[in-house]
Design an enzyme around this catalytic site. Structure first.
Site, PDB file in Angstrom:
ATOM      1  N   GLU A  99       1.707  -0.203  -4.961  1.00 17.53           N
ATOM      2  CA  GLU A  99       0.752   0.453  -5.417  1.00 17.53           C
ATOM      3  C   GLU A  99       1.551   1.702  -5.580  1.00 17.53           C
ATOM      4  OE1 GLU A  99      -3.350   2.807  -3.590  1.00 17.53           O
ATOM      5  OE2 GLU A  99      -1.773   2.490  -2.285  1.00 17.53           O
ATOM      6  N   ASP A 152       0.878  -1.337   0.027  1.00 18.43           N
ATOM      7  CA  ASP A 152       0.063   0.025   0.016  1.00 18.43           C
ATOM      8  C   ASP A 152       1.070   1.190  -0.142  1.00 18.43           C
ATOM      9  OD1 ASP A 152      -2.559   1.328   0.478  1.00 18.43           O
ATOM     10  OD2 ASP A 152      -1.324   2.015   2.507  1.00 18.43           O
TER      11      ASP A 152
END
Length: 703
Positions: free
Chosen positions: A381, A345
């Site tokens: 990401e 993330d």
């Protein structure tokens, strides 16, 4: 109880059959107390006297798995210097392998005196016991013949899902298992995933996390789990048993079941920030153990935190101990828990060197050198919220990336936006403009049209505006930039023409995703028409907004079957999952090239076509003899010739089927999005009608 010196490594609590060794890193502490708790939550404090290279350690004989423990760490409380020690706060071990429960805000969560005029500058004189207790575990587990499926990344099909969302409403999952690891590993769910054809599931965060206080006050919770506090521990919400530490065993059993079906397990991990927030945030662990070590502080005023994540803090990956924490966590999940990869993330935060993103930062260098972490699937990401944080295409060679440009381009093309043809061509062929120059391959691109964050596929074709009122922020949260198209009506409708167009658009988006080079990622539930009723930020909706509805009508069953068929087509044709980029060059011994871009009239696309803002249709010819790869036995791979026709315009078009040249075999319709069950066989050089807003895929056998 008696504490003997023990060892400074490994960090955390380690049971050896006779007792437990405890080790905690704190550079600036003046005293560390180990706190043990019995079944009545009564506390016994044991001072750790030994300190080796800033690691406080001790060994307690006679302790067993299931023992609950925490720490009290003393030292200066001086926020202006970045130090926030308060021995009144019970603290969670950063290396805890299991937790005894979620955080309890009502038991106290702040090291400073809330509500005072000095804000966070004055220490809290009261006990703060709201942090979860860590639990000593027995790491033994019978893995039997478990082995990683090791699916090559270019053949992978990823299914992004949530432990609770996937299973809470499934009628064939026993009710007491729903929402748990055991449900994901249960026969009905494993069989569903296997039959769908996906090769990996990517689970939203399962590390121990904290429900934000403001959400609990609204009667909501942090459903997605992007609020980690324990990087080694499975969250307690996903275990069926109340026995402390049992969630570890249940997670392993889930992985073992999925592996037996050939399905890999990828974890969405949040190493960029923690649940402790900014200077006004709670103190559960890191902040009270060694604030300057674990967090990026403002060097001009260490009271404050750098925030590249939008959550209040960012982990200090430049510090060797924080870097070790992350690497130890990754290795633990690979070696002990048998996971197959990670999706990071806001990964750009981990690469930050001062205020810039540095792809040669220590984090990536160490991963590349690590013989364990460097061998699993690594997905970034590739952005964060800081300046210069959008880094799609800039990650190192062993990394794959969520390709946000793929998502935006494909959505815009099927919405009917102009000037998309050239960009679409790059996205359909693996985004060579982003990944080829640094030696990467098409599989560096994780292609997706939807994900957990944003509209579901059904909502993407049903709403043009977000509808997030139920989140409690007056619809201010969530992005306003959705590239969505409601097909003429906002939200649910009984209008037959609108419903038909929505179904076709969903099929178009699925077909584009699964016929593109790169690695497709399906947002779980899209294949059964899951809706969040226009909510594009359902992070706090642990309810039927987010849980998959498994009661399917005819349209939703048909969409699932269509998705399943597309996945099978992709698996059958190596031309659709190439390991290398196209070269647009002639195949040896033939006049044809490995790929051709054609207009609907059969002529090759030219510069004017590519730049024309009105170009909303094109065809892609993939030569079966142009794969130019070998299989596991060293045999040259060949495939059928494939012809993909895309018509995003509002008019029906006659597309020319590629002429015979060196192959006069007939073209056979494999699948179409207007009528998925249609059959069609046509001679080379003839025409076929591709209706507005639809796709056709043809194949012909090579001679």
């Amino acid at each position: 109880m008696k504490v003997v010196p023990g060892q400074s490594y490994p960090l955390g609590a380690s049971w050896d059959g006779r007792g437990v060794n405890f080790a905690l890193y704190s550079e600036h502490a003046t005293q560390v107390d180990l706190c043990l708790f019995d079944e009545r939550d009564e506390e016994v404090r044991l001072k750790l006297y030994e300190r080796s290279a800033f690691v406080w350690h001790g060994y307690v004989e006679g302790l067993k798995p299931g023992q609950r423990y925490a720490y009290r760490v003393d030292g200066p409380y001086d926020p202006s210097s970045g130090l926030r020690y308060n021995s009144k706060s019970l603290l969670l071990d950063p290396y805890a392998k299991a937790l005894d429960g979620p955080a309890k805000w009502d038991k106290g969560a702040f090291a400073y005196e809330v509500g005072q005029t000095d804000a966070d500058l004055k220490p809290n004189p009261n006990e703060s016991r709201g942090a979860p207790r860590a639990v000593v575990i027995d790491p033994a587990f019978d893995w039997g013949s478990d082995a990683p499926p090791s699916t090559p990344i270019h053949r992978s099909i990823i299914y992004e899902t949530h432990v609770r969302g996937l299973t809470m409403r499934h009628p064939d999952v026993p009710e007491h298992l729903r929402g748990k690891f055991a449900a994901v590993g249960s026969p009905p769910i494993v069989a569903y995933l296997r039959d769908l054809g996906v090769t990996a599931i990517e689970l939203l965060p399962i590390h121990g996390f904290v429900d934000d206080r403001f959400l609990l006050d609204r009667g909501l919770r942090n459903y997605w789990g992007y609020n980690s506090i324990a990087f080694f521990a499975p969250d307690v919400r996903y275990r069926t048993s109340d026995i402390p530490g049992d969630g570890v065993r249940e997670f392993k059993e889930m992985v073992k079941s999925l592996h037996a079906a050939g399905i890999e397990v990828i974890l969405d991990v949040v190493y960029n920030h923690t649940a402790e927030g900014n200077h006004f945030g709670p103190t559960f662990s890191f902040k009270g153990i060694d604030n300057p070590t674990y967090y990026r502080l403002n060097p001009k005023d260490p009271r404050y935190y750098f925030d590249y994540t939008g959550t209040g803090n960012s982990l200090n990956v430049r510090h060797p101990q924080t870097l070790q924490l992350i690497m130890d966590s990754l290795r633990y999940w690979i070696r002990d828990m048998h996971v197959d990869g990670f999706r990071f993330d806001l990964a750009a935060t981990l690469a930050r060197n001062l205020h810039e993103v540095d792809q040669l930062s220590s984090f990536f260098t160490i991963i590349h050198q690590d013989p364990i972490i460097g061998q699993v699937k690594l997905i970034a990401e590739p952005w964060d919220v800081g300046e210069g944080g959008y880094q799609v295409g800039n990650f190192p060679i062993r990394w794959t990336e969520w390709n946000g440009r793929y998502r935006d381009t494909v959505r815009a093309f099927w919405r009917g936006d102009g000037r998309m043809a050239s960009d679409l061509a790059y996205r359909l062929t693996g985004s060579s403009d982003l990944y080829e120059s640094d030696g990467r391959a098409p599989h560096a691109s994780i292609n997706f049209v939807t994900a957990h964050d944003g509209f579901t596929l059904d909502d993407l074709v049903s709403y043009e505006r977000k509808h997030n009122e139920s989140n409690g922020d007056e619809n201010r949260d969530g992005t306003d930039d959705n590239n969505s198209f409601n097909c003429g009506v906002e939200g649910p409708t009984d209008a037959p023409d609108v419903r038909a167009l929505r179904l076709r658009q969903k099929r178009n988006l699925f077909a584009t995703l699964l016929l593109s080079q790169g690695v497709p990622m399906i947002s779980g539930g899209d294949e059964i028409g899951r809706t969040q009723h226009g909510n594009n930020n359902a992070y706090c909706q642990d309810n039927e907004t987010s849980w998959y509805d498994w009661e399917l009508d005819d349209d939703r069953r048909a969409l699932r079957a269509f998705t399943q068929r597309l996945i099978a087509i992709r698996a059958e044709h190596p031309n659709l999952h190439r390991a290398r980029f196209f070269r647009a060059r002639s195949i040896r011994g033939h006049e044809v090239r490995d790929i051709l871009w054609l207009r609907h009239d059969g002529e090759q696309m030219n510069d004017q076509d590519w730049s024309n803002p009105g170009t909303s249709s094109l065809a892609i010819y993939l030569a079966g003899q142009g794969v130019n790869e070998v299989d596991e036995r060293g045999e040259l791979i060949s495939d059928d010739d494939l012809l993909i026709m895309l018509n995003a315009s509002s008019s029906d078009l006659e597309f020319m089927l590629a002429p015979a040249e060196t192959n006069d075999a007939p073209w056979e319709l494999v699948v179409g999005t207007m009528d998925p069950g249609a059959k069609e066989v046509a001679r080379p050089g003839s025409k076929t009608k591709v209706v507005a807003h639809s796709i056709k895929l043809f194949r012909r056998q090579i001679s």
